[in-house]
Design an enzyme around this catalytic site. Structure first.
Site, PDB file in Angstrom:
ATOM      1  N   ASN A   1       0.855  -1.185   0.000  1.00 56.81           N
ATOM      2  CA  ASN A   1       0.000   0.000   0.000  1.00 56.81           C
ATOM      3  C   ASN A   1       0.892   1.236   0.000  1.00 56.81           C
ATOM      4  O   ASN A   1       1.472   1.582   1.026  1.00 56.81           O
ATOM      5  CB  ASN A   1      -0.893  -0.052   1.257  1.00 56.81           C
ATOM      6  CG  ASN A   1      -1.769   1.173   1.390  1.00 56.81           C
ATOM      7  OD1 ASN A   1      -1.826   2.020   0.491  1.00 56.81           O
ATOM      8  ND2 ASN A   1      -2.456   1.274   2.522  1.00 56.81           N
TER       9      ASN A   1
ATOM     10  N   LYS B   1       0.111   4.261  -0.312  1.00 50.02           N
ATOM     11  CA  LYS B   1      -0.564   5.424   0.294  1.00 50.02           C
ATOM     12  C   LYS B   1      -0.339   6.670  -0.564  1.00 50.02           C
ATOM     13  O   LYS B   1      -0.256   6.567  -1.778  1.00 50.02           O
ATOM     14  CB  LYS B   1      -0.096   5.608   1.745  1.00 50.02           C
ATOM     15  CG  LYS B   1      -0.266   4.316   2.558  1.00 50.02           C
ATOM     16  CD  LYS B   1      -0.132   4.511   4.036  1.00 50.02           C
ATOM     17  CE  LYS B   1      -0.303   3.176   4.736  1.00 50.02           C
ATOM     18  NZ  LYS B   1      -0.260   3.274   6.180  1.00 50.02           N
TER      19      LYS B   1
ATOM     20  N   HIS C   1      -9.637   0.846   5.144  1.00 44.28           N
ATOM     21  CA  HIS C   1      -8.334   1.104   5.768  1.00 44.28           C
ATOM     22  C   HIS C   1      -8.508   2.075   6.941  1.00 44.28           C
ATOM     23  O   HIS C   1      -9.334   2.984   6.883  1.00 44.28           O
ATOM     24  CB  HIS C   1      -7.361   1.674   4.738  1.00 44.28           C
ATOM     25  CG  HIS C   1      -5.965   1.738   5.261  1.00 44.28           C
ATOM     26  ND1 HIS C   1      -5.535   2.754   6.076  1.00 44.28           N
ATOM     27  CD2 HIS C   1      -4.913   0.885   5.129  1.00 44.28           C
ATOM     28  CE1 HIS C   1      -4.269   2.523   6.418  1.00 44.28           C
ATOM     29  NE2 HIS C   1      -3.869   1.396   5.849  1.00 44.28           N
TER      30      HIS C   1
ATOM     31  N   GLU D   1      -6.904   4.548   7.908  1.00 39.40           N
ATOM     32  CA  GLU D   1      -6.761   5.986   7.618  1.00 39.40           C
ATOM     33  C   GLU D   1      -8.039   6.544   7.006  1.00 39.40           C
ATOM     34  O   GLU D   1      -8.377   7.716   7.209  1.00 39.40           O
ATOM     35  CB  GLU D   1      -5.524   6.203   6.727  1.00 39.40           C
ATOM     36  CG  GLU D   1      -4.248   6.047   7.545  1.00 39.40           C
ATOM     37  CD  GLU D   1      -3.078   5.419   6.804  1.00 39.40           C
ATOM     38  OE1 GLU D   1      -3.076   5.407   5.562  1.00 39.40           O
ATOM     39  OE2 GLU D   1      -2.158   4.920   7.483  1.00 39.40           O
TER      40      GLU D   1
ATOM     41  N   GLU E   1      -5.394  -5.126  10.575  1.00 37.34           N
ATOM     42  CA  GLU E   1      -4.374  -4.095  10.766  1.00 37.34           C
ATOM     43  C   GLU E   1      -4.677  -3.310  12.036  1.00 37.34           C
ATOM     44  O   GLU E   1      -5.482  -2.359  12.015  1.00 37.34           O
ATOM     45  CB  GLU E   1      -4.376  -3.125   9.579  1.00 37.34           C
ATOM     46  CG  GLU E   1      -4.093  -3.774   8.247  1.00 37.34           C
ATOM     47  CD  GLU E   1      -3.585  -2.745   7.245  1.00 37.34           C
ATOM     48  OE1 GLU E   1      -2.423  -2.848   6.851  1.00 37.34           O
ATOM     49  OE2 GLU E   1      -4.336  -1.827   6.895  1.00 37.34           O
TER      50      GLU E   1
ATOM     51  N   GLY F   1       2.201   2.260  10.715  1.00 40.89           N
ATOM     52  CA  GLY F   1       3.107   3.387  10.546  1.00 40.89           C
ATOM     53  C   GLY F   1       3.819   3.808  11.824  1.00 40.89           C
ATOM     54  O   GLY F   1       4.423   4.876  11.879  1.00 40.89           O
TER      55      GLY F   1
ATOM     56  N   SER G   1       3.342  -2.059  10.350  1.00 39.80           N
ATOM     57  CA  SER G   1       4.789  -2.073  10.598  1.00 39.80           C
ATOM     58  C   SER G   1       5.469  -3.388  10.214  1.00 39.80           C
ATOM     59  O   SER G   1       6.451  -3.797  10.844  1.00 39.80           O
ATOM     60  CB  SER G   1       5.094  -1.701  12.055  1.00 39.80           C
ATOM     61  OG  SER G   1       4.665  -0.364  12.301  1.00 39.80           O
TER      62      SER G   1
HETATM   63  P1  PGA Z   1       2.705   0.309   7.603  1.00 41.65           P
HETATM   64  O1  PGA Z   1       1.232   0.463   6.983  1.00 41.65           O
HETATM   65  O2  PGA Z   1       3.299  -0.966   7.034  1.00 41.65           O
HETATM   66  O3  PGA Z   1       3.455   1.529   7.141  1.00 41.65           O
HETATM   67  O4  PGA Z   1       2.547   0.235   9.073  1.00 41.65           O
HETATM   68  C1  PGA Z   1       0.418  -0.646   6.774  1.00 41.65           C
HETATM   69  C2  PGA Z   1      -0.893  -0.228   6.161  1.00 41.65           C
HETATM   70  O5  PGA Z   1      -1.388   0.851   6.496  1.00 41.65           O
HETATM   71  O6  PGA Z   1      -1.459  -0.961   5.335  1.00 41.65           O
END
Ligand code: PGA
Length: 307
Positions: free
Chosen positions: A63, A65, A147, A149, A217, A223, A263
């Site tokens: 992803n 983003k 997701h 976010e 997740e 993140g 992460s």
């Molecule tokens: P990250 O994000 O690996 O940067 O923690 C994962 C995601 O949001 O799918």
């Protein structure tokens, strides 16, 4: 065919326990894994088998983003094109909308393309939105929905996300359906309640699970560099699979990939991948580096044991 997981470790840090599974006859983890071994690949000289609860293929999504420029994406695509990727993995990347066309025309067909979002219905007078039809026109095969976010920064709710999933599926896109709890919800012992509620919203909206991958997740791990431990991830994945078995069907519980995100990197993916109910990953930050993403894809090898 692999069977649905009945292994239920102590749910450390989670208040709700898996009573249904705890009352079933005790089975050691190694017995459990042994009973779920299956042929991983029959066309290799030395056959290997994999201990994986899902009877489907390992799945790894990147992803990207809201990151990248034409130049940085061209470098990433070239690194991915030259990476050696294990054959037995479905690999997907999810560029920002504006670069999908660039990626589609330069990336190897070995890797499929996902969008990071889609409009809830047919396109039209919806300023700023991107329709499923347009994504298909560009060659997308998947879309990430729910997701964290989009849930917590943009404010999308369960019902809206469910409708989006139903529409995308009806048009033939695969859906990477994200669920996960916030830190305070975990600390309050509500991890399962939150995940099951989000799952139910998907289940209530979609006619079939055939084209859905579930991404667990935990919001606190996204993140932040604070990856869930393999046991923390496994216990939620096992509970999600059990939820599917109880609320949808045993077949769907076996066939649906439950991937972990938050992460994940080249250093922790192998240990996570060893967990029986972890069927792949959704990777954010580390998917922006081609060689590291390839390492994560190839962590499927840690699932294989000699036949
Ligand atoms: P990250 O994000 O690996 O940067 O923690 C994962 C995601 O949001 O799918």
């Amino acid at each position: 065919m692999a069977m649905v997981s009945t292994y239920c470790p102590q749910f450390t840090g989670l208040r709700r326990s898996c009573s249904k599974l705890e009352t079933s006859s005790p089975q050691s983890f190694s017995q459990h894994v042994t009973s779920h071994l299956r042929l991983f690949s029959s066309n290799k000289p030395s056959r290997s088998v994999v201990a994986m609860a899902s009877n489907n293929k390992f799945f790894v999504g990147g992803n990207w983003k809201c990151n990248g420029t034409k130049d940085s994406i061209s470098k990433l695509v070239s690194d991915l094109n030259s990476a050696k990727l294990e054959a037995d993995v479905d690999v997907v990347v999810s560029p920002p909308f504006v670069y999908i066309d660039q990626v589609k025309s330069s990336l190897t067909d070995r890797i499929e393309i996902s969008a990071q979002n889609s409009w809830v219905g047919k396109g039209g007078a919806f300023t700023g939105e991107i329709s499923v039809e347009q994504l298909k026109d560009l060659g997308c095969k998947w879309v990430i929905l729910g997701h964290s976010e989009r849930r917590h920064v943009i404010g999308e709710d369960d019902q809206f996300i469910g409708k989006k999933a139903a529409y995308a599926l009806s048009e033939g896109l695969g859906v990477i359906a994200c669920i996960g709890e916030k830190l305070e919800e975990r600390e309050a012992g509500k991890t399962f309640d939150v995940c099951f509620k989000q799952l139910k919203a998907f289940a209530d909206a979609v006619p079939s699970w055939e084209n859905i991958v579930i991404a667990y997740e935990p919001v606190w791990a996204i993140g932040t560099g604070k990856v869930a431990t393999p046991l923390q991830a496994q216990e939620v994945h096992a509970a999600v699979r059990d939820w599917l078995k109880t609320n949808v069907s045993a077949d769907v519980a076996s066939a649906t990939r439950i991937i972990y995100g938050g992460s994940v990197n080249g250093g922790n993916s192998a240990e996570l991948a060893k967990q029986e109910d972890i069927d792949g990953f959704l990777v954010g930050g580390a998917s922006l580096k081609g060689p590291e993403f390839a390492t994560i894809v190839n962590s499927v090898t840690s699932k294989k044991v000699a036949a």
